[in-house]
Design a protein around this motif. Structure first.
Motif, PDB file in Angstrom:
ATOM      1  N   SER A 173       3.922  13.149   0.976  1.00  0.00           N
ATOM      2  CA  SER A 173       3.842  12.031   1.907  1.00  0.00           C
ATOM      3  C   SER A 173       4.794  12.211   3.085  1.00  0.00           C
ATOM      4  O   SER A 173       4.409  12.030   4.245  1.00  0.00           O
ATOM      5  N   ARG A 210       4.707  13.993  -5.200  1.00  0.00           N
ATOM      6  CA  ARG A 210       3.926  13.032  -4.410  1.00  0.00           C
ATOM      7  C   ARG A 210       4.710  12.568  -3.184  1.00  0.00           C
ATOM      8  O   ARG A 210       4.166  12.458  -2.084  1.00  0.00           O
ATOM      9  N   GLU A 250       2.199   2.550  -6.073  1.00  0.00           N
ATOM     10  CA  GLU A 250       1.496   3.832  -6.070  1.00  0.00           C
ATOM     11  C   GLU A 250       1.558   4.497  -7.434  1.00  0.00           C
ATOM     12  O   GLU A 250       0.629   5.200  -7.838  1.00  0.00           O
ATOM     13  N   ASN A 251       2.672   4.308  -8.134  1.00  0.00           N
ATOM     14  CA  ASN A 251       2.880   4.960  -9.431  1.00  0.00           C
ATOM     15  C   ASN A 251       2.934   3.941 -10.568  1.00  0.00           C
ATOM     16  O   ASN A 251       3.674   4.112 -11.531  1.00  0.00           O
ATOM     17  N   THR A 285      -3.462   6.401  -8.294  1.00  0.00           N
ATOM     18  CA  THR A 285      -2.969   5.071  -7.936  1.00  0.00           C
ATOM     19  C   THR A 285      -3.837   3.955  -8.497  1.00  0.00           C
ATOM     20  O   THR A 285      -3.319   2.911  -8.896  1.00  0.00           O
ATOM     21  N   HIS A 304      -4.842  10.134  -4.121  1.00  0.00           N
ATOM     22  CA  HIS A 304      -4.516   8.720  -3.943  1.00  0.00           C
ATOM     23  C   HIS A 304      -5.323   7.818  -4.882  1.00  0.00           C
ATOM     24  O   HIS A 304      -4.744   7.140  -5.724  1.00  0.00           O
ATOM     25  N   ASN A 344       0.804  -1.227   0.000  1.00  0.00           N
ATOM     26  CA  ASN A 344       0.000   0.000   0.000  1.00  0.00           C
ATOM     27  C   ASN A 344       0.832   1.270   0.000  1.00  0.00           C
ATOM     28  O   ASN A 344       0.352   2.332  -0.405  1.00  0.00           O
ATOM     29  N   SER A 365       6.372   2.672  -3.759  1.00  0.00           N
ATOM     30  CA  SER A 365       6.457   3.684  -4.813  1.00  0.00           C
ATOM     31  C   SER A 365       5.995   3.167  -6.172  1.00  0.00           C
ATOM     32  O   SER A 365       5.277   3.858  -6.887  1.00  0.00           O
TER      33      SER A 365
END
Length: 371
Positions: free
Chosen positions: A209, A205, A49-50, A317, A313, A43, A46
């Motif tokens: 974070s 991003r 997420e990308n 994502t 998000h 979760n 990197s």
């Protein structure tokens, strides 16, 4: 005879119980280390997420080959072990400090020897899954730099995380920027403009974070005299930078969505229409969120669901990833496997995902208001 049968059945039952307990113990160990902090490795990863970045590169370069597919799969697998190593090495060097903070630490109940053994194991797994990409000199340079920063980030006496602005810059580079460079070194470079824009967006991003993380830990870091960026520059300045960067992040993603139209010009019309619809949807939600926000954007890292959380998000994502993955499936069906795995990972088969959606609740409210 009956006694023998009873003894045999008892033995088999005891053996089955032992096997079951062994499986449960193994799962607990996997969850504790690979499943760090409730599976954060999936979760807060990197590349996961990308993931849209990987697919965008293939679409821009129009590369749908088996090599491209296996490279994407290999990079995602590598990211699991590399990210786990990064988290574990940080916990290894932070055991004493986390105890002072009253924070959870993976190795709290482990001996130092066992902790070192676990960290070494994940370093070896990271190197093992890096092996298929060894022919790329740039990959070796970027991967080595990432490993070095990951170790120095929390290792005394260097502890880059306590170096104020420099520490913040380096952690964003290590956790976001370098993984993106690793992806480019394997999948190819989609042109100067797209490469620069993708890197700038991913850096933004990462900055959001880590600023949020440091702002949340500000009081504890003050008490333990941990010189983070927020402690060094002050809470107010850090908060201003955080909310400014959230707006910048939205602008950069909007620019990426618009510029993606250029390489899609020669693609089939349904792909162009779908991407146009997704782009307008994102921009529309952004305007809607902006009208509903008072003085500053909502914090997308807050526990409660919000439109800001969706913009920062859920959309990049999940939605953008699935959209670009669908385009790849159009040209090569094997990418459907990654699409299915993403649906499972993101919980699309759980009804609660839809009932708890903030965006869906907002739409229901709007629909009720207009009726």
């Amino acid at each position: 005879m009956n006694e023998r049968l009873h003894f045999r059945q008892s033995g088999e039952q005891a053996l089955n119980t032992l096997k079951q307990e062994s499986k449960q113990a193994m799962y607990r160990q996997i969850k504790k280390y690979l499943g760090w902090r409730n599976w954060a490795v999936f979760n807060f990863n990197s590349l996961f997420e990308n993931q849209a970045l990987l697919y965008a590169i293939l679409l821009i370069r129009q590369d749908y080959s088996p090599v491209a597919f296996y490279s994407v799969a290999g990079l995602l697998l590598l990211s699991i072990f590399a990210t786990t190593f990064g988290y574990l090495i940080n916990d290894f060097f932070d055991r004493d400090l986390d105890f002072e903070h009253g924070k959870e630490n993976t190795f709290s109940d482990d001996s130092k020897f066992k902790a070192a053994l676990i960290v070494t194991l994940f370093l070896l797994l990271t190197l093992l899954f890096s092996w298929p990409f060894r022919r790329s000199v740039l990959f070796i340079i970027f991967m080595s730099t990432w490993l070095l920063i990951s170790v120095l980030y929390s290792m005394p006496p260097v502890r880059l995380k306590e170096r104020g602005a420099l520490g913040l810059l380096l952690v964003v580079l290590a956790q976001r920027f370098l993984p993106a460079l690793i992806v480019f070194s394997i999948l190819g470079w989609p042109g100067l403009m797209f490469t620069a824009l993708f890197l700038f967006y991913i850096f933004s991003r990462g900055l959001s974070s880590d600023l949020n993380h440091q702002i949340s830990d500000w009081k504890k870091d003050l008490q333990t005299k941990t010189n983070t960026f927020v402690v060094e520059k002050g809470l107010h300045r850090a908060t201003v930078l955080f909310y400014f960067n959230l707006v910048l992040e939205r602008l950069l993603l909007s620019a990426i969505l618009v510029l993606l139209f250029w390489p899609l010009i020669n693609f089939p019309l349904p792909i162009q229409i779908l991407h146009g619809t997704v782009t307008l949807f994102y921009l529309g939600v952004w305007v809607w969120a902006g009208l509903s926000e008072k003085s500053q954007p909502e914090n997308p890292f807050a526990p409660q669901r919000s439109l800001s959380q969706f913009l920062h998000h859920s959309f990049p994502t999940v939605i953008l990833t699935l959209e670009l993955n669908l385009f790849l499936i159009w040209f090569q069906g094997r990418f459907g496997l990654l699409f299915l795995l993403t649906l499972i990972h993101r919980g699309f088969f759980r009804l609660s995902l839809y009932s708890e959606s903030n965006l869906l609740q907002k739409l229901r409210t709007l629909w009720s208001f207009n009726k």
